[in-house]
Design an enzyme around this catalytic site. Structure first.
Site, PDB file in Angstrom:
ATOM      1  N   SER A  32       0.754  -2.970   4.524  1.00 47.93           N
ATOM      2  CA  SER A  32       1.791  -2.071   3.824  1.00 47.93           C
ATOM      3  C   SER A  32       1.012  -0.857   3.506  1.00 47.93           C
ATOM      4  O   SER A  32      -0.253  -0.660   3.365  1.00 47.93           O
ATOM      5  CB  SER A  32       2.490  -2.635   2.566  1.00 47.93           C
ATOM      6  OG  SER A  32       1.505  -2.761   1.422  1.00 47.93           O
ATOM      7  N   LYS A  33       1.663   0.301   2.976  1.00 45.39           N
ATOM      8  CA  LYS A  33       1.184   1.494   2.527  1.00 45.39           C
ATOM      9  C   LYS A  33       0.157   1.228   1.450  1.00 45.39           C
ATOM     10  O   LYS A  33      -0.895   1.735   1.257  1.00 45.39           O
ATOM     11  CB  LYS A  33       2.224   2.538   2.220  1.00 45.39           C
ATOM     12  CG  LYS A  33       1.693   3.856   1.769  1.00 45.39           C
ATOM     13  CD  LYS A  33       2.979   4.808   1.589  1.00 45.39           C
ATOM     14  CE  LYS A  33       3.093   4.783   0.094  1.00 45.39           C
ATOM     15  NZ  LYS A  33       2.041   5.393  -0.900  1.00 45.39           N
ATOM     16  N   ARG A  34       0.740   0.174   0.522  1.00 44.30           N
ATOM     17  CA  ARG A  34      -0.115  -0.067  -0.744  1.00 44.30           C
ATOM     18  C   ARG A  34      -1.336  -0.645  -0.488  1.00 44.30           C
ATOM     19  O   ARG A  34      -2.091  -0.528  -1.140  1.00 44.30           O
ATOM     20  CB  ARG A  34       0.871  -1.010  -1.651  1.00 44.30           C
ATOM     21  CG  ARG A  34       1.968  -0.412  -2.499  1.00 44.30           C
ATOM     22  CD  ARG A  34       2.824  -1.567  -3.178  1.00 44.30           C
ATOM     23  NE  ARG A  34       3.222  -2.718  -2.420  1.00 44.30           N
ATOM     24  CZ  ARG A  34       4.493  -2.731  -1.946  1.00 44.30           C
ATOM     25  NH1 ARG A  34       5.120  -1.581  -1.920  1.00 44.30           N
ATOM     26  NH2 ARG A  34       4.802  -3.598  -1.380  1.00 44.30           N
ATOM     27  N   ASP A  51      -3.751   1.974   0.352  1.00 46.89           N
ATOM     28  CA  ASP A  51      -4.125   2.855  -0.827  1.00 46.89           C
ATOM     29  C   ASP A  51      -5.144   1.644  -1.632  1.00 46.89           C
ATOM     30  O   ASP A  51      -6.042   2.489  -1.976  1.00 46.89           O
ATOM     31  CB  ASP A  51      -2.836   3.041  -1.756  1.00 46.89           C
ATOM     32  CG  ASP A  51      -1.915   3.858  -1.304  1.00 46.89           C
ATOM     33  OD1 ASP A  51      -2.252   4.706  -0.262  1.00 46.89           O
ATOM     34  OD2 ASP A  51      -0.766   3.889  -1.486  1.00 46.89           O
TER      35      ASP A  51
END
Length: 506
Positions: A262-264, A267
């Protein structure tokens, strides 16, 4: 696949934000399959959910595909015979099919309000609108024909839901997974047409794939639970014999293999998961992309192409043409593919090394411009690029690896030299300066043996003097062969830098 069948595939993203690398891989696999079979690749924008629509997202999708070289044969920007290519512009075509399903007993009108459904969810934590409770809810199955007609005549807001069979098994042959089966009793009555007249994904995707004569569908594994609804719609609308073949692609997993990337995760772990930078127009939040980090499109595409697919050999580096030539559904893995950012960087490094300087030059010019170097000698830049190319992980690394060729180092790693500096070393470099002053043949092949012969005469070890010399020219302990640097900097610059550094080291 029938030899007579024309291959038509589609990538159908929703314009709701940035494009995850999983979405780009779906587009890529569609594209590779189409090109391998001399077919057509269509871009269709699935924007029926207007509540999730984000301004600029469609343009972003177009730019991502263009950067990757994944060119649609038909799209909103390149319309063909099967348009429109935005679902919102196809709105009139959906209601007739929803009404046809109601008329044939495969769907029904549901008049339940959002508040009534919320109340049901409070009463039943795992509430789902299905054969278990549909007769106790407010719809055309539980109401009389007269009551239903009255509500419709009054214009009461309603949805149209599919009437899932109570106890059937529906199956299909997935091109990757083989036979896949579902029990209909476990699936709720999905909304097909919303109260605003817009279709949901379930209805729109089937109607549009039929209208656009799509032959094969490559989509992510996360869409597998939707398959039974779509299977039944193809059957209920009388199109079962024309249903495309499906391939549900494996997930792209977190580096540890534990769940979908995921994008998380990006990050948290410090790497991008979007193809390009995406700025959320509502919050202004920037999500970084592979393009801006300094990835070459051919490296990014190569990396995605082998994420869950291989050609059965040990080959890892593939051009787009090679991927097209070798692509086969049979070689797509059934299991998820772990994303390895270090491996992604390796692909980029290898493609930078393989690339002609001419192909890299636009990126290098940008790196120089970002560093404030606006006037450049192209021949010199080309020569420097040839020297540092093998040291670049990203094209944006160029300035960091080559700045000393264009300007004097702003800092010198004095701490690496001073503790072991002595008068003998000062004498050595003063003598070396005298040799440089009278040297006429300023080439690496001459300068290297000259330097090494002087080291031998001094009685010191080569390592004691090479590292300080590199720092004198470069500012730090990095860069290509120090004598190649010496040649390219030129006699005058080398003498100036050695003199300056000697003052700092003493």
């Amino acid at each position: 696949m029938s030899s007579q069948q024309k291959v038509r595939v589609r990538f159908a993203p929703s314009p709701t934000g940035g494009l995850h690398l999983g979405g780009v891989r779906t587009a890529l696999f569609n594209y590779l399959f189409a090109r391998h079979h001399q077919g057509e690749f269509i871009l269709r924008i699935e924007d029926t959910d207007q509540t999730r629509f984000v301004a600029g997202a469609e343009e972003y999708i177009n730019e991502c595909l263009a950067w990757c070289g994944i060119s649609p044969d038909e799209s909103p920007a390149k319309p063909g015979a099967f348009g429109p290519y935005r679902q919102s512009e196809r709105k009139p075509s959906y209601r007739q099919y929803a009404e046809q399903l109601v008329a044939n007993g495969y769907a029904y009108y549901a008049f339940d309000t959002a508040e009534e459904l919320d109340q049901q969810r409070k009463l039943q934590p795992n509430f789902r609108y299905s054969h278990e409770n549909r007769m106790s809810l407010r719809n055309s199955l539980s109401l009389s024909e007269a009551e239903t007609k009255a509500l419709l005549d009054e214009g009461v807001a309603h949805t149209i839901r599919i009437k899932m069979p109570e106890d059937e098994v529906v199956s299909f042959e997935d091109m990757i997974r083989g036979r896949v089966s579902f029990e209909t009793k476990l699936i709720d009555d999905k909304v097909l047409l919303k109260a605003d007249g817009m279709p949901t994904y379930h209805l729109a995707v089937v109607v549009d794939d039929k209208a656009m004569e799509i032959s094969h569908i490559f989509r992510g594994e996360e869409w597998l639970p939707s398959a039974p609804v779509h299977l039944l719609l193809w059957e209920y609308l009388g199109w079962k014999d024309q249903m495309p073949q499906w391939a549900h692609l494996p997930l792209i997993l977190k580096p540890d293999g534990n769940g979908k990337l995921s994008k998380r995760d990006g990050d948290r772990l410090g790497f991008p998961v979007y193809a390009m930078n995406w700025t959320d127009p509502k919050t202004g939040d920037l999500t970084k992309g592979f393009r801006e980090l300094g990835f070459l499109p051919k490296a990014f595409v190569n990396m995605l192409g082998v994420l869950g697919w291989n050609d059965g050999t040990d080959q890892e580096l593939f051009s787009v043409d090679e991927l097209i030539s070798k692509f086969s559904v049979e070689r797509i893995s059934k299991s998820g593919a772990k994303f390895d950012f270090e491996k992604a960087k390796w692909f980029n490094h290898e493609w930078i090394k393989k690339s002609d300087n001419e192909d890299l030059m636009p990126y290098i010019k940008k790196a120089l411009a970002n560093a404030g170097v606006l006037e450049i000698n192209l021949d010199r830049v080309n020569t420097v690029l040839s020297v540092v190319k093998e040291r670049l992980t990203y094209v944006s690394d160029f300035w960091g690896q080559a700045s000393f060729f264009f300007e004097e180092p702003k800092e010198y790693d004095v701490d690496a030299v001073k503790p072991k500096w002595n008068a003998d070393k000062t004498v050595f470099f003063e003598n070396m300066l005298a040799e440089f002053e009278k040297q006429e043949d300023w080439t690496a092949s001459t300068l290297e043996p000259l330097f090494k012969s002087k080291v031998a005469e001094s009685g010191m070890k080569i390592g004691e003097l090479m590292m300080p010399y590199r720092i004198m020219l470069v500012g730090g302990k990095f860069g290509p062969d120090v004598f190649v640097i010496t040649e390219l900097l030129g006699k005058e610059t080398v003498i100036i830098r050695v003199k300056k550094a000697l003052e700092l080291f003493k």
